[in-house]
Design a protein around this motif. Structure first.
Motif, PDB file in Angstrom:
ATOM      1  N   LEU A  45      74.458 -17.429  25.824  1.00 18.20           N
ATOM      2  CA  LEU A  45      74.076 -18.625  25.773  1.00 18.20           C
ATOM      3  C   LEU A  45      74.648 -19.794  24.542  1.00 18.20           C
ATOM      4  CD1 LEU A  45      70.065 -18.109  26.414  1.00 18.20           C
ATOM      5  CD2 LEU A  45      72.137 -19.019  28.005  1.00 18.20           C
ATOM      6  N   LYS A  46      75.296 -19.131  23.630  1.00 18.69           N
ATOM      7  CA  LYS A  46      75.875 -20.015  22.494  1.00 18.69           C
ATOM      8  C   LYS A  46      76.977 -21.043  23.157  1.00 18.69           C
ATOM      9  CE  LYS A  46      78.615 -19.840  18.630  1.00 18.69           C
ATOM     10  NZ  LYS A  46      80.169 -19.460  18.573  1.00 18.69           N
ATOM     11  N   GLY A  47      76.700 -22.141  22.509  1.00 24.87           N
ATOM     12  CA  GLY A  47      77.517 -23.365  23.020  1.00 24.87           C
ATOM     13  C   GLY A  47      76.973 -24.004  24.328  1.00 24.87           C
ATOM     14  N   SER A  48      75.943 -23.512  24.929  1.00 26.10           N
ATOM     15  CA  SER A  48      75.396 -24.049  26.235  1.00 26.10           C
ATOM     16  C   SER A  48      74.315 -25.113  25.868  1.00 26.10           C
ATOM     17  CB  SER A  48      74.535 -22.957  27.145  1.00 26.10           C
ATOM     18  OG  SER A  48      75.670 -21.941  27.511  1.00 26.10           O
ATOM     19  N   PHE A  49      73.843 -25.430  24.839  1.00 28.01           N
ATOM     20  CA  PHE A  49      72.840 -26.202  24.159  1.00 28.01           C
ATOM     21  C   PHE A  49      73.344 -27.545  24.282  1.00 28.01           C
ATOM     22  CE2 PHE A  49      71.710 -22.204  22.594  1.00 28.01           C
ATOM     23  CZ  PHE A  49      70.884 -21.747  23.534  1.00 28.01           C
ATOM     24  N   GLN A  50      72.688 -28.400  24.929  1.00 29.99           N
ATOM     25  CA  GLN A  50      73.510 -29.957  25.169  1.00 29.99           C
ATOM     26  C   GLN A  50      72.577 -30.682  23.980  1.00 29.99           C
ATOM     27  OE1 GLN A  50      75.980 -30.646  27.179  1.00 29.99           O
ATOM     28  NE2 GLN A  50      75.838 -28.310  27.102  1.00 29.99           N
ATOM     29  N   ALA A  51      72.785 -31.991  23.897  1.00 31.19           N
ATOM     30  CA  ALA A  51      72.179 -32.861  23.024  1.00 31.19           C
ATOM     31  C   ALA A  51      70.702 -32.919  22.906  1.00 31.19           C
ATOM     32  CB  ALA A  51      73.023 -34.225  23.003  1.00 31.19           C
ATOM     33  N   ASN A  52      70.230 -32.810  24.106  1.00 31.68           N
ATOM     34  CA  ASN A  52      68.811 -32.968  24.507  1.00 31.68           C
ATOM     35  C   ASN A  52      67.717 -31.635  23.809  1.00 31.68           C
ATOM     36  OD1 ASN A  52      70.663 -34.028  26.378  1.00 31.68           O
ATOM     37  ND2 ASN A  52      68.872 -33.930  27.894  1.00 31.68           N
ATOM     38  N   TRP A  53      68.014 -31.404  22.449  1.00 31.14           N
ATOM     39  CA  TRP A  53      67.223 -30.349  21.800  1.00 31.14           C
ATOM     40  C   TRP A  53      66.871 -31.129  20.744  1.00 31.14           C
ATOM     41  CZ3 TRP A  53      66.401 -25.280  23.460  1.00 31.14           C
ATOM     42  CH2 TRP A  53      67.034 -24.848  24.808  1.00 31.14           C
ATOM     43  N   LEU A  54      65.495 -30.793  20.203  1.00 34.33           N
ATOM     44  CA  LEU A  54      65.009 -30.862  18.893  1.00 34.33           C
ATOM     45  C   LEU A  54      64.812 -29.391  18.079  1.00 34.33           C
ATOM     46  CD1 LEU A  54      62.282 -33.521  19.694  1.00 34.33           C
ATOM     47  CD2 LEU A  54      64.718 -33.987  18.944  1.00 34.33           C
ATOM     48  N   VAL A  55      65.111 -29.570  16.981  1.00 34.03           N
ATOM     49  CA  VAL A  55      65.167 -28.273  16.107  1.00 34.03           C
ATOM     50  C   VAL A  55      64.269 -28.410  15.062  1.00 34.03           C
ATOM     51  CG1 VAL A  55      66.251 -26.630  14.928  1.00 34.03           C
ATOM     52  CG2 VAL A  55      67.362 -27.608  16.886  1.00 34.03           C
ATOM     53  N   ALA A  56      63.225 -27.624  14.707  1.00 32.84           N
ATOM     54  CA  ALA A  56      62.437 -27.726  13.663  1.00 32.84           C
ATOM     55  C   ALA A  56      62.768 -26.887  12.508  1.00 32.84           C
ATOM     56  CB  ALA A  56      60.950 -27.211  13.977  1.00 32.84           C
TER      57      ALA A  56
END
Length: 194
Positions: A45-56
């Motif tokens: 999955l690495k590199g599959s995450f787009q900009a629509n993520w929030l990280v705590a």
């Protein structure tokens, strides 16, 4: 130190790896037939995450995440090359085909609807209101007037949190893969926070 929330679009490649591990840790049971362990799933999955993520973050370490999508953009865009590299040509092609149906299909929602796809926290951060802070942060951005999410019926802690935050159930669907997912029904909930 207090929990801070950051948008994924300003995160480094190293952080993407950490996010992939949080995701894999939280959702491995759903995808264990595709990867031998959480580390391999994270590599897939690495590199599959787009900009629509929030990280705590707590003490500058990622402890939780939330992804959201709409009728224009999805939160995960799989990389076929990476999946084939990690899983081999045949298995990688099959896994890509299966997962792309789940992650790449456009959502059939109105323009003002945000779909919360994933919420996850590390085991050691659970019970610290990380998910609640992530959802509140998303609401505070006022990107959408309505939000929809899906949760397994056996995840009572999450269902209760969502109810507490104003989400109301509007549909249930029997899960066809209950042995793999660990829940019997998918509960769909919505919230119009404004």
């Amino acid at each position: 130190m207090d929990t801070t929330i950051r948008s994924m679009d300003c995160l480094s490649n190293e952080t993407q790896e950490e996010i992939a591990m949080i995701f894999s840790n939280s959702f491995y049971s759903l995808y264990k037939s595709f990867a031998k362990d959480e580390h391999q799933l994270a590599k897939v999955l690495k590199g599959s995450f787009q900009a629509n993520w929030l990280v705590a973050y707590k003490n500058n370490e990622p402890i939780g995440l939330l992804s959201y999508s709409d009728n224009q953009n999805r939160a995960i865009c799989l990389n076929k090359k990476t999946i084939r590299k990690e899983l081999g040509l045949i298995k990688g092609s099959i896994v890509y085909s299966i997962l792309s149906k789940e992650f790449h299909q456009p959502l059939n929602y109105a323009d003002d609807v945000g779909y919360i796809e994933f919420i996850a926290t590390l085991p050691e951060a659970r019970g610290q209101k990380v998910a609640q802070r992530l959802i509140t942060h998303l609401f505070d951005q006022k990107k959408y007037s309505k939000y929809i999410l899906e949760v397994g019926d056996t995840n009572e802690i999450a269902v209760n949190l969502y109810k507490k935050m104003g989400f109301k159930e509007f549909e249930r669907k029997v899960d066809m893969n209950s042995k793999q997912t660990g829940f019997n029904e998918r509960i769909y909930m919505k919230n119009s926070p404004y």
